[in-house]
Each structure stands twice: as structure tokens, then as C-alpha cells.
Write a protein that holds these residues in place. Structure first.
Motif, PDB file in Angstrom:
ATOM      1  N   LYS A   1       0.836  -1.199   0.000  1.00 36.49           N
ATOM      2  CA  LYS A   1       0.000   0.000   0.000  1.00 36.49           C
ATOM      3  C   LYS A   1       0.869   1.246   0.000  1.00 36.49           C
ATOM      4  O   LYS A   1       1.750   1.390   0.851  1.00 36.49           O
TER       5      LYS A   1
ATOM      6  N   ARG B   1      -4.646   6.832  -0.578  1.00 36.24           N
ATOM      7  CA  ARG B   1      -3.940   5.534  -0.617  1.00 36.24           C
ATOM      8  C   ARG B   1      -4.212   4.845  -1.951  1.00 36.24           C
ATOM      9  O   ARG B   1      -5.273   4.981  -2.546  1.00 36.24           O
ATOM     10  N   HIS B   2      -3.226   4.072  -2.407  1.00 32.53           N
ATOM     11  CA  HIS B   2      -3.382   3.237  -3.604  1.00 32.53           C
ATOM     12  C   HIS B   2      -2.705   1.896  -3.321  1.00 32.53           C
ATOM     13  O   HIS B   2      -1.577   1.852  -2.846  1.00 32.53           O
ATOM     14  N   THR B   3      -3.424   0.810  -3.597  1.00 33.33           N
ATOM     15  CA  THR B   3      -2.947  -0.532  -3.249  1.00 33.33           C
ATOM     16  C   THR B   3      -2.554  -1.327  -4.478  1.00 33.33           C
ATOM     17  O   THR B   3      -3.279  -1.330  -5.481  1.00 33.33           O
ATOM     18  N   TYR B   4      -1.413  -1.992  -4.387  1.00 27.53           N
ATOM     19  CA  TYR B   4      -0.999  -2.918  -5.443  1.00 27.53           C
ATOM     20  C   TYR B   4      -1.695  -4.256  -5.204  1.00 27.53           C
ATOM     21  O   TYR B   4      -1.536  -4.868  -4.145  1.00 27.53           O
TER      22      TYR B   4
ATOM     23  N   HIS C   1       5.060  -0.330  -8.639  1.00 25.10           N
ATOM     24  CA  HIS C   1       3.741   0.277  -8.432  1.00 25.10           C
ATOM     25  C   HIS C   1       3.870   1.579  -7.648  1.00 25.10           C
ATOM     26  O   HIS C   1       3.251   2.600  -7.996  1.00 25.10           O
TER      27      HIS C   1
ATOM     28  N   HIS D   1       2.865   5.607  -8.914  1.00 27.48           N
ATOM     29  CA  HIS D   1       1.714   6.338  -8.361  1.00 27.48           C
ATOM     30  C   HIS D   1       2.068   7.418  -7.352  1.00 27.48           C
ATOM     31  O   HIS D   1       1.190   8.191  -6.959  1.00 27.48           O
TER      32      HIS D   1
ATOM     33  N   LEU E   1      -0.322  10.635  -6.241  1.00 27.61           N
ATOM     34  CA  LEU E   1      -0.909  10.661  -4.901  1.00 27.61           C
ATOM     35  C   LEU E   1      -0.477  11.902  -4.129  1.00 27.61           C
ATOM     36  O   LEU E   1      -1.256  12.458  -3.340  1.00 27.61           O
TER      37      LEU E   1
END
Length: 412
Positions: free
Chosen positions: A12, A29-32, A48, A52, A56
Motif C-alpha cells: 500500500k 492511498r493506492h494498493t498494489y 507500483h 503512483h 498521490l
């Protein structure tokens, strides 16, 4: 003091902005998410994060209606975590600190979970159950540090759940742990529906209703799914989950074998029933050692943090245990339980400007234990309360040992 925090210790990537009064201005937040049946590889996850992190960062500043000139410091997760992921984020932090002319504050990931929990729940000094994909610890504050009273001796509870999900083919989207929790809920709902159906059929046929001959405890059991027998391993205050994973894996493989299935005298366990059994077994172990820690320190408050802390069944079990002791549980939802940037920024605010390091020293420490950090910001931390060992311990984590199981999260 207004701080932006960068978190990227595992799969994350998260960025948060927090004021020194605890106001959360942004938390994105951005999750792989790897394919079903696979774990997240360090190189892929770091890629990843690199892809990003700038987007973000812009989103966090936009959500907070701020520009870099409105910030007083930049903070990041120094460790523990997966080296590739930590390094990818630290590299960007080093660049931004120079571009924005901001001091850099390194933060311990585990301590940040605790401090975010204290901020959100309002609890001052609870016993902490920290459960995630890379860590499983029972913690309490004492003599200037967050002391670990018990922990996993092999793999973390979240890592066990993730690997089980791969065994039975559950999706990684949005997370293996959530999909296991939902499957366990289905098992409970199906068992209750089956009992109600049997009662209705018996009544319609003019036969005795099964529930009539049972006491209240037996009636409840009748409405619960079948429970597979799995190891319940507690050694002192520590827990072990590797044997649980091995046992449930063998059970799954045995049920898939045509020879074993033909020779079996019992109905095979469904995936939902296995998810239920795994949760009940592991969570009961965690509740037991947490209760022991509460008894030892004389606390009636317990707080659960970390990604697995979002699990409502675990929160329910902890609530019942705490209530029996005349206490209470403080839980959080996925915004703050799961890895997030706000927890890094909040902890940096507590640490203050004096914790800043030169940009040239911005680096990562994969193995950085919770109890290595001297918690100078707690009012009950004073120099006369610390012995010589406490004062001399490294706060950077440069020579630390593994923070229990985080390396296991790299398993494919």
C-alpha cells in the motif's frame, strides 16, 4: 506544525497530511493488487509505488487545499518493511525534501499505527494488539517505550491469511483478508439458515423441533458452521501460525485428492467453513495473549491496530473479552487500521522538529522493532525513568532485529 507523511512499507502506497493538533487534512492511498493465487513480489510492488507516488502527492495536497510552501516538514516510513518498497518511497522523499526545502522526519511504521490509534480512538494508554500482514505483537507502554509483551515466532497473522487465500483460490481484490472474512460470514449465515430450515420442516411434518430438546448453548452451536480442528499454539506470551497454515493446507489438499475424498466418511469442509475455522482458531489465540497482557499491566482498555484489526469478527471477540474484564475495546475502520500516510504524519508531529535528520541520512531499515523507539513525546517518559540500556539503544533501527514476520510478506 503541518506535516506530510509518506507510507510504502508493503503493498500500500499512502500519503497523508496532518496538523500538530491532530487534524487530518488528507489521507489518500493506492494498493498494489497481484493476480489471484499470487503474492506481491517486492520488485513489482516497488514499481507500483514509483508509478503512483507523484499522482498521490498531488492528490493529497489538493485534498488539503495546500501547496508545498504550506508544509513545515516531510516524514516517511523508515521501517520495518520490504526493502524495495521502502527504498522507492525514501528516494522520492529525499528529492521532495530538497525541492521543497523541508526537514525530514523518519518514522517507525509500528509506532505510527499505535499513535494513529491513540489519536482516532482517544485512548491514552491501552494494551495494543497490532495485527497486520507483516507484524503480530501485543504491546504496552512502559518506561519510555512501547514494550512487546508477546509476538509471533514465525509468520504474522495477516501473512497466514494471505497465504491461505492463495491455497483456496480466493481473490486478492480488494484484499485476501477481507475475502476470508466475508466467506466466514457466509458460513455463519448458511449454518443459521440450515438450522431454521430444519426446524420449519420438522414443525410442518408434526415432528419435534430439534431446538426443543437443546439448551441455549446447544442451540447457538447448532447455528454455527462446522469447525475444523486446527493447532492452537501459544508459547508463553508468543503465538505461532505456521502450523495452523500447514494443517489447513493439508486438509485442503486431502479433500481435493480423489482417493481421499472417496475414502472420507465425513462431508468435506467447504471453503467458507475453512475460512471460518481459520479465523476462529487464530483470533482466539490472539485474544488469549492480549487478555494475559491486560491482566499483567492491570489495564481495562485494549486497542487493535493494523490491517487485520479491521476484521469485525476479531473486534467482536476482543469486545467480549474486554467486557468480561469490565473494560472496553477501541477499534477503527479501514481508513486508519490499514497502512496510511496520516499515521506517519501524525507521529512525526508528535516527534517534533528535533527528530529531523539531514537529507543525506534519509534511508531505510527493514528490521526496525517497535521497542527500539524512545517515545520522548509521551508525558510519562522522563530521563529518570530510563535505565542506561534504554538511553543507549539506537532509535534509528540501523542494527535492529526483524520486527516479526515482515519478511514473510514477500513470499510469492
Amino acid at each position: 506544525m503541518r506535516v506530510i507523511g509518506f507510507e510504502g512499507s508493503a503493498n500500500k502506497l499512502a500519503i497523508g497530511i496532518v496538523d500538530s493538533d491532530g487534524t487530518i487534512l488528507a489521507n489518500v492511498r493506492h494498493t498494489y493488487v497481484p493476480p489471484t493465487g499470487e503474492g506481491f513480489q517486492p520488485a513489482d510492488t516497488a514499481r507500483h509505488h514509483r508509478s503512483h507516488i507523484l499522482q498521490l502527492t498531488r492528490q493529497a495536497l489538493s485534498d488539503a487545499s495546500l501547496t508545498p510552501t504550506d508544509l513545515d516538514a516531510i516524514s516517511y516510513t523508515r521501517g520495518p518493511g520490504i526493502g524495495h518498497c521502502l527504498a522507492a518511497v525514501a528516494f522520492v522523499v529525499r528529492l521532495l525534501a530538497q525541492l521543497w526545502s523541508l526537514p525530514v522526519i523518519p518514522v517507525n511504521h509500528c509506532v505510527a499505527h499505535i499513535e494513529m490509534g491513540r489519536l482516532v480512538t482517544g485512548m491514552n494508554n491501552p494494551v495494543v494488539l497490532y495485527v497486520s500482514g507483516g507484524n503480530t505483537q501485543v504491546i504496552s507502554f512502559s518506561r519510555g517505550r512501547y514494550r512487546i509483551f508477546g509476538e509471533t515466532i514465525d509468520i504474522a497473522v495477516g501473512n497466514c491469511l494471505d497465504r491461505f487465500a492463495r491455497i483456496v483460490g480466493l481473490s486478492n481484490d480488494p484484499s485476501p483478508g477481507l475475502n476470508i472474512e466475508l466467506a466466514a460470514r457466509r458460513a455463519v449465515a448458511d449454518a443459521a439458515a440450515l438450522a431454521e430450515t430444519e426446524d420449519a420442516k420438522a414443525a410442518a411434518a408434526g415432528l419435534p423441533v430439534p431446538d426443543a430438546a437443546l439448551n441455549p448453548y446447544q442451540r447457538r452451536l447448532r447455528r454455527l458452521p462446522r469447525l475444523a480442528t486446527l493447532p492452537h499454539v501459544i508459547k508463553g506470551m508468543d503465538v505461532s501460525f505456521s502450523g495452523v497454515l500447514t494443517s489447513v493446507e493439508r486438509l485442503v489438499l486431502a479433500q481435493k485428492s480423489p482417493k481421499q475424498a472417496k475414502a472420507a466418511t465425513e462431508i468435506p469442509f467447504s471453503v467458507d467453513e475453512l475460512c471460518y475455522s481459520l479465523q476462529e482458531t487464530m483470533f482466539s489465540m490472539l485474544v488469549e495473549v492480549t487478555e494475559r497482557a491486560m491482566a499483567h499491566v492491570g489495564s481495562t482498555e485494549v486497542m487493535v491496530v493494523g490491517g487485520v484489526g479491521c476484521n469485525l469478527r476479531l473486534q467482536e471477540m476482543l469486545t467480549l473479552m474486554a467486557a468480561d474484564r469490565g473494560g472496553r475495546l477501541a477499534g477503527m475502520d479501514e481508513r486508519f487500521c490499514i497502512d496510511n500516510g496520516a499515521m506517519i504524519a501524525q507521529t512525526a508531529c508528535l516527534m517534533g522538529p528535533s527528530a529531523a535528520i539531514p537529507v543525506s541520512d534519509v534511508g531505510v531499515t527493514q528490521r526496525f522493532r517497535t521497542d527500539q523507539v524512545l517515545v520522548r513525546w509521551r508525558p510519562d517518559t522522563s530521563s529518570d525513568a530510563l535505565d542506561s540500556t534504554d538511553v543507549s539503544d539506537s532509535e534509528s533501527g540501523s542494527s535492529s532485529e526483524c520486527s516479526s514476520g515482515h519478511d514473510e510478506a514477500m513470499d510469492a
